[in-house]
Enzyme design. Structure first.
Site, short mmCIF file in Angstrom:
data_model
loop_
_atom_site.label_atom_id
_atom_site.label_comp_id
_atom_site.label_asym_id
_atom_site.label_seq_id
_atom_site.Cartn_x
_atom_site.Cartn_y
_atom_site.Cartn_z
N GLY A 45 4.45 -3.32 7.94
CA GLY A 45 3.06 -3.53 7.78
C GLY A 45 2.55 -3.60 6.29
N GLN A 50 -2.41 -2.50 -1.38
CA GLN A 50 -0.98 -2.48 -1.69
C GLN A 50 -0.74 -3.72 -2.48
OE1 GLN A 50 0.76 -1.42 2.31
NE2 GLN A 50 2.10 -0.51 1.03
N CYS A 98 7.36 3.69 2.85
CA CYS A 98 5.85 3.02 2.37
C CYS A 98 6.42 1.94 1.24
CB CYS A 98 4.92 3.76 1.81
SG CYS A 98 3.43 2.76 1.49
N LEU A 99 6.10 0.56 1.22
CA LEU A 99 6.51 -0.33 0.06
C LEU A 99 5.97 0.05 -1.12
CD1 LEU A 99 6.31 -3.47 2.00
CD2 LEU A 99 8.40 -2.38 1.62
N HIS A 140 -0.56 4.32 9.60
CA HIS A 140 -0.11 4.27 8.17
C HIS A 140 -1.01 3.26 7.44
CE1 HIS A 140 3.33 4.31 5.30
NE2 HIS A 140 2.45 3.36 4.93
N GLU A 141 -0.93 2.13 7.94
CA GLU A 141 -1.73 1.04 7.22
C GLU A 141 -3.11 1.31 7.03
OE1 GLU A 141 0.35 -1.01 5.51
OE2 GLU A 141 1.94 -0.21 6.65
N HIS A 144 -4.35 3.52 4.16
CA HIS A 144 -4.13 2.79 3.15
C HIS A 144 -5.74 2.24 2.38
CE1 HIS A 144 -0.11 2.57 1.52
NE2 HIS A 144 0.38 2.05 2.65
ZN LIG Z 1 2.20 2.38 3.26
#
Ligand SMILES: [Zn+2]
Length: 185
Positions: A45, A50, A98-99, A140-141, A144
């Protein structure tokens, strides 16, 4: 185009994201870039903040969960102007990463089931129920967009244990095998 992923410590990750309209400039291009950037970094995701934009767009590929849940075999969805309006089911543990926080993985408790209203990439409205792995990644997304990160859900003890790593990351000391950057303002 592969966009740089903003790392923990970047201000954009801590700002609330705004809805967009269908005439958002180069929307198709931006969504394509989100997918390309996510796949390049081996993510499941990716949310617009991000990659440095505080707009309510994220993409999710939950096909990794298809082995356990065959309904996810084709689960590749774009969420625009999403609103989670119900969270139900049991609080369930799952190890998240998480990226924007490379090489940090922690168990996070989240409700198992959500109801969400959103537009897809064609600006068609949907109102869906998701559970299991899909609900996990979506939550999770979605965080953000609300200026939240998965580490915000950890116990004070777990956060204390991560303090050193996080402090280093903010100073630019992190390792990631994908394009990324740290922009503090
Ligand atoms: Zn993330």
């Amino acid at each position: 185009m592969i966009l740089p992923i903003y790392i923990y410590g970047s201000a954009v990750l801590r700002k609330h994201s705004e809805n967009i309209t269908a005439d958002y400039p180069d929307l198709d291009r931006f969504i394509a870039d989100l997918w390309e950037t996510m796949y390049d970094a081996d993510g499941v995701g990716l949310a617009a903040p991000q990659v440095g934009r505080n707009v309510r767009i994220f993409v999710v590929d939950a096909t990794a969960g298809a082995e356990e849940d065959p309904r996810l075999a084709d689960f590749r969805k774009t969420f625009i102007n999403a609103e989670i309006y119900e969270r139900t089911g049991e609080m369930t543990p799952f190890t998240e990463g998480c990226l924007s926080l490379p090489k940090i993985n922690e168990q996070v408790m989240r409700p198992s089931t959500i109801r969400i209203r959103y537009c897809d990439e064609h600006f068609v409205e949907h109102d869906d129920l998701f559970d299991g792995f899909a609900a996990r990644v979506i939550q999770h997304e979605y965080d953000h967009l609300e200026a939240q990160l998965f580490i915000d859900h950890l116990s004070p003890l777990r956060r204390t244990l991560l303090k050193g790593k996080l402090a280093a990351m903010v100073k630019g000391k992190y390792q990631a095998d994908y394009r990324c950057k740290l922009v503090k303002k």
